[in-house]
Design an enzyme around this catalytic site. Structure first.
Site, mmCIF file in Angstrom:
data_model
loop_
_atom_site.group_PDB
_atom_site.id
_atom_site.type_symbol
_atom_site.label_atom_id
_atom_site.label_comp_id
_atom_site.label_asym_id
_atom_site.label_seq_id
_atom_site.Cartn_x
_atom_site.Cartn_y
_atom_site.Cartn_z
ATOM 1 N N CYS A 49 -142.234 -66.901 15.928
ATOM 2 C CA CYS A 49 -141.583 -67.354 14.716
ATOM 3 C C CYS A 49 -142.219 -68.716 13.642
ATOM 4 O O CYS A 49 -142.196 -69.059 12.527
ATOM 5 C CB CYS A 49 -140.271 -67.326 14.930
ATOM 6 S SG CYS A 49 -139.812 -69.043 15.624
ATOM 7 N N CYS A 57 -142.144 -69.369 22.184
ATOM 8 C CA CYS A 57 -143.294 -70.991 22.147
ATOM 9 C C CYS A 57 -142.505 -71.829 23.530
ATOM 10 O O CYS A 57 -143.632 -72.913 23.928
ATOM 11 C CB CYS A 57 -143.140 -71.484 20.496
ATOM 12 S SG CYS A 57 -142.155 -72.526 20.544
ATOM 13 N N CYS A 119 -143.415 -55.742 26.352
ATOM 14 C CA CYS A 119 -144.990 -55.953 25.970
ATOM 15 C C CYS A 119 -145.218 -56.996 26.667
ATOM 16 O O CYS A 119 -146.768 -57.592 26.184
ATOM 17 C CB CYS A 119 -144.907 -55.847 24.375
ATOM 18 S SG CYS A 119 -143.557 -57.962 24.090
ATOM 19 N N THR A 273 -136.213 -80.163 14.257
ATOM 20 C CA THR A 273 -135.639 -78.868 14.330
ATOM 21 C C THR A 273 -135.294 -78.975 12.626
ATOM 22 O O THR A 273 -134.700 -77.940 12.080
ATOM 23 C CB THR A 273 -134.795 -79.439 14.702
ATOM 24 O OG1 THR A 273 -133.638 -79.488 15.117
ATOM 25 C CG2 THR A 273 -134.791 -78.964 16.616
ATOM 26 N N GLN A 781 -150.779 -49.683 16.389
ATOM 27 C CA GLN A 781 -150.002 -48.560 17.453
ATOM 28 C C GLN A 781 -150.783 -47.269 17.033
ATOM 29 O O GLN A 781 -151.237 -45.912 17.755
ATOM 30 C CB GLN A 781 -149.218 -47.859 17.199
ATOM 31 C CG GLN A 781 -148.165 -49.163 17.437
ATOM 32 C CD GLN A 781 -146.181 -48.998 16.819
ATOM 33 O OE1 GLN A 781 -145.874 -49.446 15.976
ATOM 34 N NE2 GLN A 781 -146.072 -47.295 17.730
ATOM 35 N N PHE A 812 -142.729 -50.888 17.660
ATOM 36 C CA PHE A 812 -141.728 -50.357 17.353
ATOM 37 C C PHE A 812 -141.613 -48.693 15.995
ATOM 38 O O PHE A 812 -140.852 -48.773 15.088
ATOM 39 C CB PHE A 812 -140.246 -50.959 17.296
ATOM 40 C CG PHE A 812 -140.827 -52.311 19.056
ATOM 41 C CD1 PHE A 812 -140.054 -51.813 19.831
ATOM 42 C CD2 PHE A 812 -140.236 -52.730 17.886
ATOM 43 C CE1 PHE A 812 -140.225 -52.623 20.533
ATOM 44 C CE2 PHE A 812 -140.314 -54.158 19.490
ATOM 45 C CZ PHE A 812 -140.023 -53.572 20.159
ATOM 46 N N GLU A 1275 -137.496 -43.455 22.509
ATOM 47 C CA GLU A 1275 -137.074 -43.745 21.231
ATOM 48 C C GLU A 1275 -135.642 -42.900 21.435
ATOM 49 O O GLU A 1275 -134.596 -43.678 20.681
ATOM 50 C CB GLU A 1275 -137.640 -42.872 20.496
ATOM 51 C CG GLU A 1275 -139.239 -43.126 19.574
ATOM 52 C CD GLU A 1275 -139.533 -42.362 19.078
ATOM 53 O OE1 GLU A 1275 -139.602 -42.607 17.445
ATOM 54 O OE2 GLU A 1275 -139.888 -41.123 19.160
HETATM 55 C C1 LIG Z 1 -133.425 -72.660 15.467
HETATM 56 C C2 LIG Z 1 -132.402 -73.655 15.020
HETATM 57 C C3 LIG Z 1 -131.041 -73.347 14.955
HETATM 58 C C4 LIG Z 1 -130.260 -74.340 14.914
HETATM 59 N N1 LIG Z 1 -128.471 -73.909 15.173
HETATM 60 C C5 LIG Z 1 -127.452 -74.724 14.341
HETATM 61 C C6 LIG Z 1 -126.404 -74.113 14.332
HETATM 62 O O1 LIG Z 1 -125.600 -73.265 15.240
HETATM 63 N N2 LIG Z 1 -125.680 -75.580 14.043
HETATM 64 C C7 LIG Z 1 -125.493 -76.512 14.277
HETATM 65 O O2 LIG Z 1 -124.659 -77.486 13.651
HETATM 66 N N3 LIG Z 1 -126.880 -76.918 13.219
HETATM 67 C C8 LIG Z 1 -128.296 -75.744 13.934
HETATM 68 N N4 LIG Z 1 -128.646 -76.262 13.984
HETATM 69 C C9 LIG Z 1 -129.970 -78.092 13.052
HETATM 70 C C10 LIG Z 1 -129.890 -78.651 14.096
HETATM 71 O O3 LIG Z 1 -128.385 -78.994 14.192
HETATM 72 C C11 LIG Z 1 -130.339 -79.531 12.947
HETATM 73 O O4 LIG Z 1 -131.817 -79.439 12.865
HETATM 74 C C12 LIG Z 1 -130.974 -80.847 14.390
HETATM 75 O O5 LIG Z 1 -129.443 -81.637 14.567
HETATM 76 C C13 LIG Z 1 -131.727 -82.203 13.270
HETATM 77 O O6 LIG Z 1 -131.762 -83.025 14.098
HETATM 78 P P1 LIG Z 1 -133.451 -83.536 14.184
HETATM 79 O O7 LIG Z 1 -133.550 -84.888 15.500
HETATM 80 O O8 LIG Z 1 -134.209 -82.064 15.231
HETATM 81 O O9 LIG Z 1 -133.538 -83.739 12.736
HETATM 82 P P2 LIG Z 1 -135.333 -84.105 12.388
HETATM 83 O O10 LIG Z 1 -135.392 -82.978 11.907
HETATM 84 O O11 LIG Z 1 -135.727 -84.978 13.229
HETATM 85 O O12 LIG Z 1 -134.848 -85.105 11.120
HETATM 86 C C14 LIG Z 1 -133.457 -84.685 10.364
HETATM 87 C C15 LIG Z 1 -133.185 -85.305 9.027
HETATM 88 O O13 LIG Z 1 -132.648 -86.092 9.066
HETATM 89 C C16 LIG Z 1 -132.610 -87.474 9.278
HETATM 90 N N5 LIG Z 1 -132.133 -88.390 10.018
HETATM 91 C C17 LIG Z 1 -132.402 -88.101 10.975
HETATM 92 N N6 LIG Z 1 -131.936 -89.216 12.570
HETATM 93 C C18 LIG Z 1 -131.716 -90.408 11.427
HETATM 94 C C19 LIG Z 1 -130.860 -91.372 11.205
HETATM 95 N N7 LIG Z 1 -130.999 -92.291 12.440
HETATM 96 N N8 LIG Z 1 -131.070 -91.943 10.683
HETATM 97 C C20 LIG Z 1 -131.099 -91.538 9.551
HETATM 98 N N9 LIG Z 1 -131.266 -90.575 8.737
HETATM 99 C C21 LIG Z 1 -131.811 -89.892 9.619
HETATM 100 C C22 LIG Z 1 -133.948 -87.797 8.933
HETATM 101 O O14 LIG Z 1 -134.659 -88.407 8.053
HETATM 102 C C23 LIG Z 1 -134.507 -85.820 8.552
HETATM 103 O O15 LIG Z 1 -134.372 -86.096 7.251
HETATM 104 C C24 LIG Z 1 -130.553 -75.190 14.363
HETATM 105 C C25 LIG Z 1 -132.166 -76.025 14.185
HETATM 106 C C26 LIG Z 1 -132.063 -75.222 14.755
HETATM 107 C C27 LIG Z 1 -134.161 -75.183 14.332
HETATM 108 S S1 FES Z 2 -140.690 -57.943 26.332
HETATM 109 FE FE1 FES Z 2 -139.783 -59.203 25.804
HETATM 110 S S2 FES Z 2 -140.585 -58.927 23.516
HETATM 111 FE FE2 FES Z 2 -142.163 -57.553 24.683
HETATM 112 S S1 FES Z 3 -142.569 -69.599 17.832
HETATM 113 FE FE1 FES Z 3 -140.539 -69.423 17.906
HETATM 114 S S2 FES Z 3 -139.477 -70.937 18.140
HETATM 115 FE FE2 FES Z 3 -141.800 -71.496 18.385
#
Ligand SMILES: Cc1cc2nc3c(=O)[nH]c(=O)nc-3n(C[C@H](O)[C@H](O)[C@H](O)COP(=O)(O)OP(=O)(O)OC[C@H]3O[C@@H](n4cnc5c(N)ncnc54)[C@H](O)[C@@H]3O)c2cc1C
Ligand code: FES
Ligand code: FES
Length: 1421
Positions: A49, A57, A119, A273, A781, A812, A1275
């Site tokens: 994704c 990954c 798969c 993230t 497929q 699928f 199926e």
């Molecule tokens: C698959 C997935 C699922 C998720 N599920 C949830 C969920 O269920 N609930 C939820 O609440 N969140 C969820 N998140 C969000 C996730 O919690 C936030 O993306 C994460 O906490 C951000 O932290 P990071 O370090 O990765 O931020 P980064 O992406 O590294 O940075 C985020 C931003 O914050 C700013 N920043 C970061 N640190 C500071 C700092 N110290 N001072 C000033 N600015 C700062 C940066 O400038 C940047 O713009 C999810 C994210 C993903 C990808």
């Molecule tokens: S075995 Fe998990 S996605 Fe196919």
């Molecule tokens: S490719 Fe899906 S989590 Fe990274």
């Protein structure tokens, strides 16, 4: 700053699998996933994704943590990790822990041998999640396993076998600990064994004694060089210059502040993230990125007398660990905030996300969606901020969010250094709430944090705070409401007032992004009600005498559902003891490629190594649903670096048009577009990054065309359908309606479904340089269709196009027709440029372009007798076919042919129309129309049950096929095994005992309900056209005795090659180790039919059998002459006698036919039967549900391979569970698909598997129609997922009945939390404002024509009538009613003081009467 500056990049030093990597030109825009795959050729780590949502990954990152001075290992998503943040880290990929070439790791071995891969595309990610878990916890608990796997998706297996593999590492296997009415899981297998004694029943699919021992001391150590580097090297700022972006990684706070002052717009990237997905999906660009991960001042924790201070760069996992140990160490009254945070952290993202995402990132960036901010705000947590110019300052999140919407937390040059979370105080109540589309790894739909302080010794509110997330563009404070309630007593009157205030203050407009508006409004008050009950419960504990009745009521407060690792059993018949031990048929052989899946050595299309000068292709698609193309401006795209060309319709040497069945379609849109996502042109460039950057620069101007048809409703209005309409009829329907006791009418909508195969559509085209030959490597497929389409666009004979499929990472049905279109585009590019061209769709593009399962609308009229016999049925089906016909008509035909499911309705008429709309064209999907049409059937069965007052299972039994019956198209069938499956399912699930227990539970609980349902299955096998059932094979025997088998079936994960090898082994009487199956190719087997409709093994198995028999016949004289000889002797002997050692095999196909004019035929060869019983519990206040138990019985004849077959059943069931209960596609009013990745589209994860999950194969079943008496299995079981849907409906019905709403009710599929909640009508759903449908533009349009928003208000009205005359009635039925309740009746103004139970009973009886009688009758005594 950019690469154009003369400064030189620092060297990036890190380790991968023990090997030192020095990258001199580290590009900040490069993610670890692409680096591993493209630069280091470590292709075991997969792309699923690119946004952190699927776990394919997953790798392990090990670092030396200067703060704790420890080495830490954590799982992480390589797709989100910029390589620049890996300085000093050690990366372990699936290749690093074991390999077929050296030694496989116990995790890899156990996943494979426990049949945890189908798969295999998700498998390396699964392996790495478990591996990282074991590095930290060599003997993990079940809870740790569940946490470790929450971030990994698998679309094939249904997770059970993966969990079983993990469990083998647990020290003490926990059990389900359920002993309510029956046995616990540990007794289950034993009991089954006892009850089946003498029947040679097996319950083991793998042998644990074969496993290598797991020794945690034997693992790769952290590279000593890195340790030395971390400890001894003086830390200095690192700078990496990329093509467009500069990465700066300072080491001190001072430096960080200086950088932030210099580059105020640069993001601070910690886990990436949040920033990463933005760059990828929204095209955001940052010329400078600052990484604070090496700044110690942001990576610390400190306990003070007031609470806990955490550095902003601390990972969420670290925060979770700290809070977990703190709550176990210090008094509970001090840790209420910590506990609330922990509750949110447990389900926030998956483990991989929490391991890298930072606390600061969550607070700063996720200001709308953060699950933490509402709690941090309500608890008065403080943010410690700093900037170069302004020094340090402290702000309270509470004040920040209270002061208004949308204000940024930070000034541009400011950073968050740390966060101080206070201890809670005695008498303080704190709670967190969240409801998401899926319990784990899903952003919440609404979340909340609530905090209350009462005047000591009273129930008077002193201090009160409520914050909601996801209801506006930032976390919202319900400040006015809380202030207005200060001084009020915590009682019923306050509750009602508070709800009104909250709904007024936290108002969500009808067109709010994300939709689900009424549901969100309901959650606002439902969460508050939960808090209200929790506080009452707390008060009861503090003042037991004052709140003496709340304990009873508390029973009913739905707790948050916690995930339990499922307990499971699998039961199948052993092979005949007489069977030769070498003969593998009927034994649970591991998937042929299982070990390679687990080591990452299985090669998928995109794993094929790039050749020199290879080009990458990115598709440009339409952004309009229906428009004329006025112009295409390529100039900006062509100017970009690396771009070679843009391929358009003009570059096609052959024809742009093709037919899937009989309606013409086109490869490229020509002059006009008919959906968003239609292919217009394609950019080819030297890298995927360059191609994708250029693709967004292609400018297309459109002129809108009318009409734009998106929904079934609009198609009906515009008479927009594909021909022909289909109809089947038996008996005399109209006459039968005249004679029945009752008639009911209804409708149900079934939403579409995304295939979400883990490997996105992939193709690699290699022009061979002579005679216009091309090799096409494709994840398909249907290789022959790909070959034909490529030949036709290139205007060359099919003989020049060699199509190869090694394996497919899940299909699928989604890879039958669609890959051919991509292959055609790619082949045109390869033809024009003369170079190898690769096209791998991004997940978002894949979801946008390729369509999915058809949304259906079923409208029915049913005539029945009071004794439950259904005598007449008239049902109309409409499907949303999208913008081209694809296979839609055949899917509708099959839907009609299979709509009877297990029932004989003597007078039946069904019609089917496919709507032509401006959505991407929908296509084949496991079940091919049956899962939709039969859901409609089971829906009217349930309605008839309600109307007759009989149970649904009685109605099912009464109307089930009987011996001698024919189907509605006049095909004979023997329902013996259907009845056997049904009875066995009834028995094995202890249906009646559990139904009684469910009823008892429901009587005792008002706000949570259980439901149970049992559903039968009849699934017809075969294509209705005989020629589609043909198959061919080619078998070579080489002189060393090794055998190469090729056949027309494609390995999609369904284990076809494993089963075919079993067939070849039995026929040739040689061990499987002599046999090899290399790929499916149009070179070896021409004119193949699609590997679809579950018959891949049936027909290709017959062809292989035929080829093997030919060969054996040739060898027989030699074997007879030398009976003591070996296989190799005989083969050599044959060669010496010039006997051909190569043979083709052919299977003509089943003798099927269908005459649609007459509505009669024998379109199917045989039937597969089954039954499933599921039990669920729902939370009536949030709509959440938990799958408690599922028992499945399936008739698969004599299973060729019980492990593979059970895997198919479980996987299909879970995919069906996704279809019917959670997967939702959302389209904008302009026809744009919103749900384009795992972040928005939720497929089932580990948390969705029933806590008890048992699958039994029906014993003693024979099937003369298919190979070795087996039956097709791929199926059918998908439909059994609807047993969960009907169990939910049963629970909802119980809730409605208790609230006085009886009778049938419409309940559309999927039964999401939103639908469950809104169907459990109560005072809260009644309280919320409902917008007039015409007064706003909704965020999403219901393409299956959902009437949710129109349906509920009618029920609200009805409910209101029953409720309104006396407000105190609400008190009686709410969960916290005082023991003696004063009832004020409206008309007579009479008063009586009764015991609560009596009141409830009396009123419920009266209530039911009122509802039935209608508004003319008021309540009286
Ligand atoms: C698959 C997935 C699922 C998720 N599920 C949830 C969920 O269920 N609930 C939820 O609440 N969140 C969820 N998140 C969000 C996730 O919690 C936030 O993306 C994460 O906490 C951000 O932290 P990071 O370090 O990765 O931020 P980064 O992406 O590294 O940075 C985020 C931003 O914050 C700013 N920043 C970061 N640190 C500071 C700092 N110290 N001072 C000033 N600015 C700062 C940066 O400038 C940047 O713009 C999810 C994210 C993903 C990808
Ligand atoms: S075995 Fe998990 S996605 Fe196919
Ligand atoms: S490719 Fe899906 S989590 Fe990274």
């Amino acid at each position: 700053m950019s690469s154009s500056t003369t400064a030189r990049s620092d060297e990036l030093i890190f380790f991968v699998n023990g090997r030192k990597i020095i990258e001199k030109n580290a590009d900040p825009e490069r993610m670890l996933l692409s680096y591993l795959r493209k630069r280091l050729h470590l292709t075991g780590t997969k792309y699923g994704c690119g946004t952190g949502g699927c776990g394919a990954c997953t790798v392990m990152i090990s670092t030396y943590e200067p703060f704790s001075k420890k080495i830490q290992h954590c799982s992480a998503n390589a797709c989100l990790i910029p390589i620049c943040c890996l300085y000093g880290a050690a990366v372990t990929t699936v290749e690093g822990i074991g390999s077929v070439k050296s030694r496989i790791h116990p995790v890899q071995e156990r996943i494979a041998k426990c049949h945890g891969s189908q798969c295999g595309f998700c498998t390396p990610g699964m392996v790495m999640s478990i591996y990282a878990l074991l590095r930290n916890h060599p003997e993990p608990t079940m809870e740790q396993i569940s946490e470790a796997l929450a971030g990994n998706l698998c679309r094939c297996t249904g997770y059970r076998p993966i969990i079983d593999a993990c469990k083998t590492f647990c020290k003490d296997l926990d059990c389900c600990k359920i002993r309510e009415n029956e046995n616990c899981c540990l007794d289950l297998k034993e009991n089954l064994l006892l009850s089946e004694k003498g029947k040679e029943i097996c319950t083991k699919l793998f042998a644990t004694d074969e496993f290598q021992p797991w020794d945690s001391t034997q693992e790769l150590i952290f590279p000593p060089k890195l340790l030395l580097m971390a400890k001894e090297q003086r830390k200095r700022t690192l700078v990496f210059y990329g093509e467009r972006t500069t990465w700066i990684s300072p080491v001190s706070l001072k430096e960080l502040l200086e950088l932030k002052a210099k580059y105020p717009k640069a993001p601070l990237v910690v886990g990436n993230t949040s920033v990463g997905p933005e760059i990828k999906c929204k095209g955001v660009f940052h010329p400078v990125i600052i990484s604070p991960i090496r700044v110690l001042e942001l990576n610390f924790l400190n306990f003070t007398s007031n609470g806990l201070t955490l550095g902003a760069a601390c990972s969420l996992s670290l925060v979770k660990d700290i809070l977990t140990s703190t709550v176990s160490e210090i008094p509970e009254e001090k840790t209420k905030v910590f506990r609330a945070l922990l509750q949110q952290l447990k389900t926030l993202g998956g483990q991989q996300i929490r391991n890298i995402a930072s606390l600061g990132g969550n607070i700063i960036k996720q200001h709308t969606t953060s699950d933490l901010n509402p709690i941090l705000a309500v608890s008065n947590s403080l943010l410690n901020l700093a900037s170069l110019a302004g020094g340090t300052r402290q702000i309270s999140l509470n004040e920040h969010f209270s002061s208004g919407f949308g204000k940024a937390i930070l000034k541009p040059e400011e950073i968050l250094v740390s966060l101080s979370i206070p201890y809670s105080k005695t008498g303080e109540f704190v709670a967190a709430f969240r409801q998401a589309q899926r319990r784990e790894n899903a952003l919440s739909i609404v979340n909340a944090g609530m905090r209350l302080i009462l005047d000591p010794g009273t129930d008077i509110i002193m201090d009160f705070g409520i914050f909601y997330g996801n209801v506006a563009s930032t976390t919202v404070c319900a400040k006015k409401s809380c202030q207005a309630l200060i001084g009020r007593c915590w009682n019923e009157q306050m509750l009602e007032e508070a709800c009104k205030l909250l709904l007024e203050e936290v108002s969500i407009p009808g067109s709010a992004p994300g939709g689900k508006v009424e549901y969100k409004r309901t959650l606002i008050v439902s969460f508050f009600f939960k808090f209200y009950l929790e506080v009452l419960q707390g008060l009861k504990l503090m003042y037991p005498h004052r709140y003496c009745d709340t304990i009873e009521k508390r029973k009913s407060i739905p707790d948050v559902f916690h995930n339990k690792i499922p307990q499971s059993s699998q039961i199948y018949q052993a092979v005949d003891p007489e069977q030769l031990s070498q003969d593998p048929v009927g034994r649970p052989l591991m998937h042929l490629a299982g070990i390679k899946h687990a080591t990452g050595e299985a090669i998928y299309c995109d794993d094929i190594r790039a050749v020199e000068e290879e080009l990458f292709l990115a598709i440009v698609t339409s952004s309009r649903p229906h428009a004329k193309i006025i112009s295409i401006d390529l100039s900006d795209a062509l100017k970009l670096p690396g771009v070679i060309d843009v391929i358009t319709v003009q570059d096609i040497p052959g024809t742009n048009e093709f037919c899937c069945i009989n309606e013409p379609e086109s490869v490229f849109a020509n002059h006009k577009v008919i959906c968003v996502g239609q292919i217009i042109c394609a950019v080819v460039a030297d890298t995927d990054v360059h191609a994708k950057r250029a693709a967004v620069k292609v400018k297309i101007t459109y002129e809108a065309l009318e009409p734009v048809i998106l929904t079934i409703e609009e198609a009906i209005k515009n008479n927009s359908f594909y021909d022909p309409e289909r109809k089947l009829e038996q008996g005399n329907v109209d006459e039968a309606f005249e004679t029945v006791d009752q008639i009911l009418e209804g409708e149900i909508h079934i939403g579409g479904q995304e295939h979400f195969y883990m490997e996105t559509q992939s193709v690699l085209v290699v022009p061979k340089g002579e005679d216009k030959e091309m090799d096409v490597y494709v994840s398909s497929q249907h290789p022959t269709f790909t070959q034909e389409l490529v030949a036709s666009v290139l205007n060359v004979p099919s003989s020049r196009i060699m199509c190869h499929v090694k394996r497919v990472g899940g299909g699928f049905g989604g890879k039958v027709t669609k890959p051919a279109i991509l292959a055609a585009v790619t082949a045109v590019a390869a033809n024009k440029t003369g170079r190898v061209v690769r096209c791998i769709l991004d997940r978002g593009d894949d979801m946008l372009i390729t369509g999915g399962r058809h949304p259906f609308l079923g409208k029915y009229r049913v005539g029945f007798m009071n004794d439950g016999r259904i005598m007449a049925l008239d049902v109309r089906y409409y499907s949303n076919g999208g913008c081209t016909a694809d296979e839609s008509i055949v899917i509708m035909e099959t839907a009609l042919l299979r709509m009877d499911n297990a029932y004989m309705i003597p007078n039946l008429r069904c019609w089917g129309k496919v709507c032509k709309t401006n959505l991407p064209s929908n296509t084949a999907f496991r079940g091919f129309g049956f899962p939709q049409s039969a859901l409609v059937t089971e829906s009217w069965i349930t309605d008839v049950a309600i109307k007759t007052g009989l149970s649904p299972e009685k109605i099912r039994e009464i109307n089930m096929y009987k011996k001698g019956n024919q189907t509605h198209y006049k095909q004979d069938l023997d329902p013996n095994n259907l009845v056997k499956c049904w009875n066995e399912c009834m028995e094995k699930s202890s249906y009646y005992i559990r139904k009684t227990a469910v009823d008892k539970f429901n009587k005792q609980n008002y706000w949570k309900k259980k439901g149970i349902a049992i559903i039968p299955l009849k699934y017809s096998i075969g294509f209705e056209a005989m020629f589609l059932n043909q198959a061919a094979a080619l078998v070579h025997i080489y002189m060393d005795g090794s055998v190469l088998v090729t056949h027309g079936g494609v390995e999609l994960g369904q284990g076809i090659h494993t089963k075919i090898m079993q067939v070849a082994s039995r026929e040739l009487k040689i061990p499987t180790s002599f046999i090899h199956i290399c790929e499916t190719s149009t070179v070896t087997v021409p004119n193949t039919r699609p590997t679809a409709a579950s018959i891949g093994t049936d027909i290709n198995g017959m062809a292989v059998k035929n080829a093997c028999q030919t060969l054996l016949k040739r060898l027989q004289p030699i074997m007879d002459k030398n009976p003591e000889g070996t296989w190799k002797d005989w083969v050599t002997g044959a060669f010496r006698q010039s006997i051909s050692l190569s043979a083709t095999g052919f299977f003509r196909g089943y003798d099927t036919n269908m005459n649609w004019d007459k509505g009669e035929g024998r379109p199917f060869e045989y039937f597969v039967y089954g039954a499933a019983c599921s039990e669920v519990e729902i939370d009536c206040l949030t709509g959440d549900h938990k799958n408690i138990r599922t028992d499945i019985i399936m008739d698969v004849g004599c299973s060729l391979n019980p492990a593979v077959d059970i895997g198919q059943i479980e996987g299909a069931f879970v995919q069906g569970l996704g279809l019917y209960t959670m997967e939702e596609l959302k389209y904008s009013p302009e026809g744009v698909l919103y749900t384009r990745g795992p972040d928005q589209y939720k497929i089932p994860a580990v948390c969705d598997i029933p806590e008890q999950f048992s699958v039994s194969l029906l014993s003693s079943s024979q099937n003369p129609n298919a190979i070795y008496s087996s039956k097709a299995v791929g199926e059918p079981a998908l439909f059994l997922g609807c047993s969960v849907f009907f169990a939910i409906k049963d629970a909802v019905a119980a809730a409605r009945q208790e609230r006085g709403i009886t009778g049938t009710f419409t309940f559309h599929s999927p039964s999401t939390a939103e639908r469950i909640r809104m169907a459990c009508v109560d005072q809260f759903t009644k309280m919320i404002p409902w917008d007039e449908p015409e007064s706003y533009v909704p965020w999403a349009v219901p393409v299956d024509q959902s009437l949710l928003s129109q349906q509920i208000p009618q029920e609200q009205e009805r409910f209101q009538y029953a409720m309104d005359p006396q407000t105190d009635l609400k008190r009686v039925l709410s969960a916290a009613t005082p023991p003696n309740t004063l009832i004020i009746f409206p008309e007579g103004q009479e008063r009586s003081s009764l015991k609560q139970e009596q009141v409830c009973q009396t009123l419920l009886t009266l209530w039911a009467g009122v509802c039935d009688m209608g508004p003319a009758h008021g309540l009286d005594e």
